[in-house]
Each structure stands twice: as structure tokens, then as C-alpha cells.
Design a protein around this motif. Sequence first.
Motif, short mmCIF file in Angstrom:
data_model
loop_
_atom_site.label_atom_id
_atom_site.label_comp_id
_atom_site.label_asym_id
_atom_site.label_seq_id
_atom_site.Cartn_x
_atom_site.Cartn_y
_atom_site.Cartn_z
N LYS A 110 16.44 20.18 71.17
CA LYS A 110 15.38 21.15 70.95
C LYS A 110 14.97 21.81 72.27
CE LYS A 110 14.29 21.00 66.51
NZ LYS A 110 14.20 22.18 65.65
N GLN A 111 15.01 23.14 72.28
CA GLN A 111 14.78 23.88 73.51
C GLN A 111 13.32 23.81 73.97
OE1 GLN A 111 17.23 25.57 75.34
NE2 GLN A 111 18.50 24.37 73.96
N GLN A 139 21.90 10.04 66.24
CA GLN A 139 21.30 11.17 65.55
C GLN A 139 22.23 12.39 65.59
OE1 GLN A 139 18.73 11.07 63.72
NE2 GLN A 139 17.83 9.13 64.33
N GLN A 140 22.91 12.56 66.73
CA GLN A 140 23.83 13.70 66.84
C GLN A 140 24.99 13.58 65.86
OE1 GLN A 140 26.08 16.31 70.30
NE2 GLN A 140 25.44 14.24 70.78
N VAL A 141 25.50 12.37 65.68
CA VAL A 141 26.58 12.14 64.73
C VAL A 141 26.12 12.50 63.31
CG1 VAL A 141 27.88 10.30 63.59
CG2 VAL A 141 27.86 10.46 66.08
N LYS A 142 24.91 12.11 62.96
CA LYS A 142 24.37 12.46 61.63
C LYS A 142 24.27 13.98 61.47
CE LYS A 142 21.51 8.29 61.24
NZ LYS A 142 20.11 7.80 61.18
N ALA A 143 23.83 14.65 62.52
CA ALA A 143 23.68 16.11 62.46
C ALA A 143 25.04 16.79 62.26
CB ALA A 143 23.00 16.62 63.73
N ILE A 144 26.06 16.34 62.99
CA ILE A 144 27.39 16.94 62.86
C ILE A 144 27.95 16.69 61.46
CG2 ILE A 144 29.77 16.83 63.70
CD1 ILE A 144 28.68 16.26 66.47
N ALA A 145 27.79 15.47 60.94
CA ALA A 145 28.29 15.15 59.60
C ALA A 145 27.61 16.02 58.55
CB ALA A 145 28.07 13.67 59.30
N LEU A 146 26.31 16.23 58.66
CA LEU A 146 25.60 17.09 57.71
C LEU A 146 26.05 18.54 57.84
CD1 LEU A 146 21.95 15.67 57.82
CD2 LEU A 146 23.60 15.49 55.95
N LEU A 147 26.37 18.97 59.06
CA LEU A 147 26.85 20.34 59.27
C LEU A 147 28.20 20.55 58.58
CD1 LEU A 147 26.35 23.05 60.78
CD2 LEU A 147 27.70 22.11 62.66
N LEU A 148 29.12 19.60 58.74
CA LEU A 148 30.42 19.70 58.07
C LEU A 148 30.24 19.71 56.55
CD1 LEU A 148 32.48 17.18 60.25
CD2 LEU A 148 32.38 19.67 60.47
N GLN A 149 29.34 18.86 56.07
CA GLN A 149 29.08 18.80 54.64
C GLN A 149 28.46 20.09 54.12
OE1 GLN A 149 26.61 15.47 53.55
NE2 GLN A 149 26.25 16.21 51.49
N GLY A 191 14.84 16.19 67.33
CA GLY A 191 16.07 16.59 66.66
C GLY A 191 16.89 17.55 67.50
N TYR A 192 17.66 18.38 66.82
CA TYR A 192 18.55 19.32 67.50
C TYR A 192 18.37 20.73 66.93
CZ TYR A 192 21.12 15.23 69.19
OH TYR A 192 21.46 14.04 69.79
N ASP A 193 18.60 21.70 67.79
CA ASP A 193 18.82 23.07 67.32
C ASP A 193 20.31 23.23 67.04
OD1 ASP A 193 16.20 23.99 67.48
OD2 ASP A 193 16.39 24.50 69.60
N ILE A 194 20.62 23.98 65.98
CA ILE A 194 22.02 24.33 65.71
C ILE A 194 22.24 25.72 66.30
CG2 ILE A 194 23.80 24.54 63.95
CD1 ILE A 194 22.42 21.78 64.11
N THR A 214 16.32 17.91 61.84
CA THR A 214 15.08 17.17 62.09
C THR A 214 15.26 15.71 61.68
OG1 THR A 214 14.22 17.84 59.91
CG2 THR A 214 13.64 19.21 61.81
N VAL A 215 14.48 14.85 62.28
CA VAL A 215 14.57 13.41 62.01
C VAL A 215 13.32 12.94 61.27
CG1 VAL A 215 16.02 13.02 64.02
CG2 VAL A 215 13.54 12.87 64.27
#
Length: 471
Positions: A202-203, A69-79, A332-335, A354-355
Motif C-alpha cells: 500500500k502506497q 499474504q502476497q501469495v494469497k493475493a497472487i492466487a486470487l488474482l489468477l483466479q 494489504g497490497y495495491d494491484i 485487503t486482509v
Amino acid sequence: AVEVLPTLLRYEPRAVAVIGPDSTQLALTTAAILGIFLVPEISYEASLETLSLKRFYPSFLRTIPSDGQQVKAIALLLQRFKWTWVALVGSDNTYGRDGLNALNKLLATGDTCVAYQGIIPKTKDASSPELHRLVRILMDIKVNVTVVFSNRKNAQPFFEAVAQKNITGMVWVGSEDWSLAQTIWQVPGIQRIGPVIGMSVKQAEPAMLERLESWEKARERAASGSAGSTGAAGGNGGSSSQSAQLNCAQHCPGCHRLAATPDIYDAQACYNVYSAVYAVAHGLHDLLGCASGACSKGRVYPWQLLQKIKQVNFSLHKRQISFDANGNIHKGYDIVMWNWRGPSWAFDVVGAFTVNPDRLHIDQSKIQWHTKDHQAPISVCSQPCAAGEKRLQQNRHRCCFSCVACPPGTFLNTTDLYACQACGADKWAPARSEACFNRTVEFLSWAEPLSWALLTAAVLLLLLMAGLAAL
């Protein structure tokens, strides 16, 4: 020694569930062993995607998102920021290597090119020649964005070397393990290296940390009251009122330090442990039929509890706790983005990943870039071509190209930016065109001078042919 039984369904270990361990390397071992006996194991920090393989780790679950999931988040961030020319570096362990390989593989399916992929040497010495060689490579390849998929231990000497080399203006994209680690943002001179934007699980709600603090203080008061009592009746009466307010779910030694701790990472890890404990408790509650008001006293087998834990779905301090078919928590993750505007280090939550489904949201109003126009830095190998110009790839990276105008009679289709396509026989196109146009059929009138000229030429040609035939 472990007694060999004819079926795994009858094993009765002293512990019917295990919470931990706190690292991927240890989890790989424990998950393989516990999986044989179907003993539920819930890790709060092991994020390796391999642990999702149920064929090898059938009883493994976790309260931290997987690296997939983290890899997907990073790829979407770069995009999202159109960063198509990036470098990838990671720690020299399973976490770093697998994370880099998964990210490289995912980026290869899109428009982002990896200019360089390297491993951070295992060293605590920031003056290590291997470490400085890695930093020099990042400077030479002239990328503006570097993804650092590393644990905190390896990231610290790496950023010490970056600060020593006086690298400024680069954007650093961080994995969740180090992006909020105190040992990293305390590196001398790190505030000059450029913007740091990263992933963070997520905090936990601040109210939850305050509640843990109040519970611990109440427990300490109850313990001190019991120890200081002199009379049996008076002592028991004084401590029982305090103890009545506590139960096993509230007992958390050391949690009173969470609310004031400067290391957000440790607070998050405690919340992940907290979630794992509640998941086991909810599983036992369901298995023993406690909803009826009285819990069953029957025997509990690990495989039974495992099935119940997989099915839990409850809310814990405004966070939903449940697991997917692979034992991964739906989280998911916070950015987050580092903030050096004040006298000390801080961070802002500038977005979220979010997932189910996978989505990235960025709040641009919360981001302050270091550029003159306060816009996101550009990280590309080649500038985009003008309209009607195809890309001529210069090397193995499809992001590095020169631009060539499409000739007349051809056009550039936006679905293939590397080839000009010919127009049909009944169509035409000028140079640098992005579309073909229908040909227009025009008829000449008898009054047109061109009509008389063509007619005269035709008559003369006929007379000439007739004369030749007569001869």
C-alpha cells in the motif's frame, strides 16, 4: 561478551529496540539472536513467511506484509482472471524459493495448474546460457501467464533475456519486490514483452512525502541560520524559532528527496521505516505512561517494550498501524499495472488486496489489455467442455483434458466434472445431460389400437396354452 543472567527479564541492553534490517537473509540472523533476549525488532523489508513463527522469532515484527499474504493475493488474482495454466519462476534465494513453493501449494488446492516451476540463475549476465534456457522453456510450454516471484537483482537480467528473445503478448505477474523497481522498467525493450501486473505494498500518501520534505527544508534552514549567526543573543533567538518547530519525530535526513524520486519502491521503504519508528515511539509512550502528561523515568526492559509494541493501534497519515499475533502488520497490497501509453513509463493502481478478511478488488475500467477485443488474455491448457461432457484427464495436470459426452442414463454433476453419474431406477437422462428426469407412467385406453393388439395377442396365447394342456 554478553553477561549470562539467571533470567532474561533483567537484561538491560543499550538499545531497547531495533529497526531493520533491510533484507530477509540478514533478518533471519538478527531475529534469532535478538529473540533470545526478547529485544523488539521491526523490519521494514523482510517479508519471509518463516519469520512469522513465534517459536523461533518471538520478538520479530514487521511493517511490510508477509509473503504469506502476497501469495494469497497472487492466487486470487489468477483466479479472478481465470488463468488456470501458468508458469512460476523465482529468484535463487530464500525469498524466491519459499514464495514459489507456498504459491504452488496454494494453487494445488484450487483450479489453477502450474505448467512449469523454475529458478532464475544467479547471474548478472543476460546472455547466460542458463538464463536463455529458462526463457526458451517458457516459450515452449505455451503459457500466456508467468508469475515472477523474484527480487529486483535477479529479475533484471531475467527480463533483459526475455526482451532479447523478443517474447511478446505474455502476461507477467510480479511480486512486490520488483513490480515498481526502476531498474526493471528501464530494461531496453521491456515495453514490448506484454502486460505487467503486480503487487505493491500500500502506497504512502503523497501528502506525507511532501510533509517530510518541508520538515527537512526547515531543519536545513535552522542549521544554516545557527551557523551564520554572529551574536549569541541574536543567533540563539534566530535559530530557536526554527528549531522549536522540529522534534525527534520530524528529523529525517534525506527525506526531502522522496517526493521527487522516480523509484516508488524507495519511497515505500522509507514509509515502512517511518511506520516502524512510530510503532516503537507509541510503545514507549504507553510503557512510560506519557498519556498522563509526564513520562516516567523508570527503567525500560526490552521484553516490556515488546509487549506494548504488539498492542499498538494508531493512524499514521490515513493508514492504520497495528500487528497481529505473529507480528505481521495489518496491511494489504495495491494491484498495479504498467502503463506505456505515454512517452515514458508509468503505472496505474487497478485494484487492491485487503486482509481480515482476505479480499481482492479489481477495477476493470482501469485495465487496458493488449488483445484485439481488449479482454483479459486466456491462459488455459484445455478449453472448457460443452454441457454434459465430462473431462478425461490427459496427463498429471488436471487442467489438461479431452471432452467425452455422458451416455444416456447418466448425467454430469457440476461438483465432479471428471465422471458421469448414473441416474436412479425411476429416472432417465438423454446423452450429454446435466440432470436426470422422472419417468412418466402412462396407461393405455381400450380405444387405442395398441390396446387391441396386445389384448388379441394375450387371448391367442391363452388359447394356445389351453390347447396344449388338453393334448
